[in-house]
Design a protein around this motif. Structure first.
Motif, short mmCIF file in Angstrom:
data_model
loop_
_atom_site.label_atom_id
_atom_site.label_comp_id
_atom_site.label_asym_id
_atom_site.label_seq_id
_atom_site.Cartn_x
_atom_site.Cartn_y
_atom_site.Cartn_z
N TRP A 1 -6.13 7.40 0.89
CA TRP A 1 -6.41 5.90 0.87
C TRP A 1 -6.78 5.80 -0.81
O TRP A 1 -7.12 4.42 -1.54
N ASP A 2 -7.16 7.12 -1.53
CA ASP A 2 -7.36 5.85 -2.83
C ASP A 2 -6.74 6.14 -3.42
O ASP A 2 -6.79 5.05 -4.75
N VAL A 3 -5.58 6.57 -3.50
CA VAL A 3 -4.00 6.91 -4.14
C VAL A 3 -4.09 4.73 -3.83
O VAL A 3 -3.23 4.20 -5.00
N LEU A 4 -4.16 4.55 -3.45
CA LEU A 4 -2.79 3.06 -2.40
C LEU A 4 -4.62 1.69 -3.63
O LEU A 4 -4.15 1.18 -3.40
N VAL A 5 -5.64 2.05 -3.17
CA VAL A 5 -6.68 1.68 -4.17
C VAL A 5 -6.94 2.20 -5.51
O VAL A 5 -6.15 0.46 -6.12
N GLU A 6 -5.62 2.53 -6.08
CA GLU A 6 -5.99 2.91 -7.56
C GLU A 6 -5.04 1.76 -7.86
O GLU A 6 -4.73 1.19 -8.31
N ARG B 1 3.80 11.49 -8.99
CA ARG B 1 4.47 12.74 -8.76
C ARG B 1 4.16 13.63 -9.72
O ARG B 1 4.30 14.71 -10.57
N ARG B 2 3.82 13.09 -11.03
CA ARG B 2 3.70 13.80 -12.80
C ARG B 2 2.39 14.60 -13.04
O ARG B 2 3.00 15.70 -12.89
N ASP B 3 1.41 14.45 -11.78
CA ASP B 3 0.19 14.77 -12.33
C ASP B 3 0.03 15.88 -10.51
O ASP B 3 -0.73 16.39 -10.73
N GLY B 4 0.28 14.77 -9.47
CA GLY B 4 0.00 15.28 -8.45
C GLY B 4 -1.98 14.65 -8.07
O GLY B 4 -2.08 13.88 -8.95
N PRO B 5 -2.23 14.49 -6.79
CA PRO B 5 -2.89 14.11 -6.18
C PRO B 5 -4.37 14.77 -7.03
O PRO B 5 -4.40 15.69 -7.63
N SER B 6 -5.54 13.61 -6.71
CA SER B 6 -6.81 14.79 -7.64
C SER B 6 -7.15 16.06 -6.62
O SER B 6 -8.36 16.46 -7.25
N ARG B 7 -6.83 15.56 -5.10
CA ARG B 7 -7.52 16.86 -4.33
C ARG B 7 -6.15 16.92 -3.49
O ARG B 7 -6.03 16.13 -3.08
N THR B 8 -6.61 18.20 -3.08
CA THR B 8 -5.43 18.82 -2.01
C THR B 8 -6.29 19.41 -1.26
O THR B 8 -7.41 20.21 -1.67
N ARG B 9 -5.65 19.89 0.67
CA ARG B 9 -5.72 20.13 1.09
C ARG B 9 -5.62 22.31 0.69
O ARG B 9 -4.60 21.74 -0.73
N SER B 10 -6.25 23.24 1.24
CA SER B 10 -5.57 24.20 0.89
C SER B 10 -4.47 23.92 2.02
O SER B 10 -4.23 24.03 2.69
N PRO B 11 -3.70 24.56 0.97
CA PRO B 11 -3.19 26.03 0.35
C PRO B 11 -2.89 25.20 -1.34
O PRO B 11 -2.62 23.82 -0.93
N GLU B 12 -2.69 25.48 -2.30
CA GLU B 12 -2.79 24.46 -3.42
C GLU B 12 -1.23 23.57 -3.27
O GLU B 12 -0.87 22.37 -4.16
N LEU B 13 0.02 24.69 -2.96
CA LEU B 13 1.02 24.03 -2.93
C LEU B 13 1.32 22.41 -1.71
O LEU B 13 2.44 22.57 -1.18
N ASP B 14 0.05 22.48 -1.05
CA ASP B 14 0.43 21.39 0.32
C ASP B 14 0.91 19.99 -0.25
O ASP B 14 1.58 19.51 1.10
N PHE B 15 1.04 19.75 -1.41
CA PHE B 15 1.55 17.67 -1.92
C PHE B 15 2.57 18.29 -1.14
O PHE B 15 2.80 17.51 -1.22
N GLN B 16 3.39 19.57 -2.39
CA GLN B 16 4.90 19.36 -2.59
C GLN B 16 5.22 19.75 -0.52
O GLN B 16 6.57 19.29 -0.91
N LEU B 17 4.82 20.17 -0.25
CA LEU B 17 5.44 20.73 1.22
C LEU B 17 5.18 19.50 2.36
O LEU B 17 5.71 19.60 2.72
#
Length: 242
Positions: free
Chosen positions: A97-102, A14-30
């Motif tokens: 999946w990587d965040v679940l592994v983390e 929630r604080r930092d966002g994912p390590s990578r996203t699809r484009s565009p940059e705001l894809d995580f929030q969407l």
């Protein structure tokens, strides 16, 4: 692996966002389920005492972390989280999946990287029984409808099905068929404090909770083919004709 450890990963995401996203940059929030709704999803699953949960759609993993936290909090002897997402590897580069592994949840969760219409059918054939399901995959009407068709065979009688984006006409309409024809009962309290959104994103439409929970009948039943209730809401646009 503890619920506290999962909460720590949720906070970091929630604080930092994912390590990578699809484009565009705001894809995580969407794309991702808002934190408030993740908390409500977790809480309703804990209240249900779930042991097995099926999830359709992984994306960045926010809802999957909430489900994992619920499973660990309940502390059932054999927690199982089946996640269906054919796009996780190619479109999302396995970031969810990587965040679940983390979070240490890969011992509880399993990823099925095939279309839900196939994956859910295979789970039914394998005799899988879930206590609840969370649906946030394709939002096309026909695909949501098929997901719900198989989930009513996977989720135990009296169990819960929870859906994201009930404000979209496609998801809303698919679910209403099952509510009006198969005895699925809304559980409005589940997401009453959740995110609100206007139906069809229409400024003139009423606001509704983004997520919706329904309880399956117990015992389950098949309605007679002679009985059919219309399921198109009057509060959303009609489909095009011609």
């Amino acid at each position: 692996m503890t619920a506290d450890e999962v909460r720590a990963v949720r906070s970091r995401l929630r604080r930092d966002g994912p390590s990578r996203t699809r484009s565009p940059e705001l894809d995580f929030q969407l794309v991702t389920l808002p934190e408030r709704d993740c908390d409500l999803l977790r809480d309703v699953l804990i209240a249900e005492g779930v042991e097995t949960v099926v999830e359709v759609g992984l994306a960045y993993g926010s809802s999957a972390l909430a489900i994992g936290e619920a499973l660990l909090t309940v502390g059932a002897p054999r927690p199982r989280h089946v996640i269906v997402d054919p796009f996780q590897r190619d479109a999302y580069d396995d970031v969810g999946w990587d965040v679940l592994v983390e979070a240490g949840l890969d011992g509880v969760a399993e990823l099925v990287a095939t279309p839900s219409s196939l994956a859910l059918a295979h789970l039914v054939a394998a005799g899988t029984v879930a206590d609840a399901a969370f649906v946030d995959g394709s939002h096309r009407f026909h695909e949501v409808f098929v997901d719900l068709y198989f989930l009513r065979k996977l989720v135990r009688p009296g169990g819960l099905i929870l859906l994201d984006d009930d404000w979209t006409p496609s998801v809303r309409t698919a679910l209403r068929y099952y509510e009006r024809n198969l005895g699925w009962t809304p559980v409005p309290a589940a997401f009453a404090a959740g995110t609100l959104q206007r139906i069809a994103d229409d400024p003139a439409a009423p606001e509704v909770p983004r997520c919706r929970a329904v309880r399956l009948p117990d015992p389950s039943f098949e309605p007679p083919f002679t009985t059919f209730e219309p399921f198109w809401d009057d509060d959303q646009p009609r489909p095009p004709t011609g």
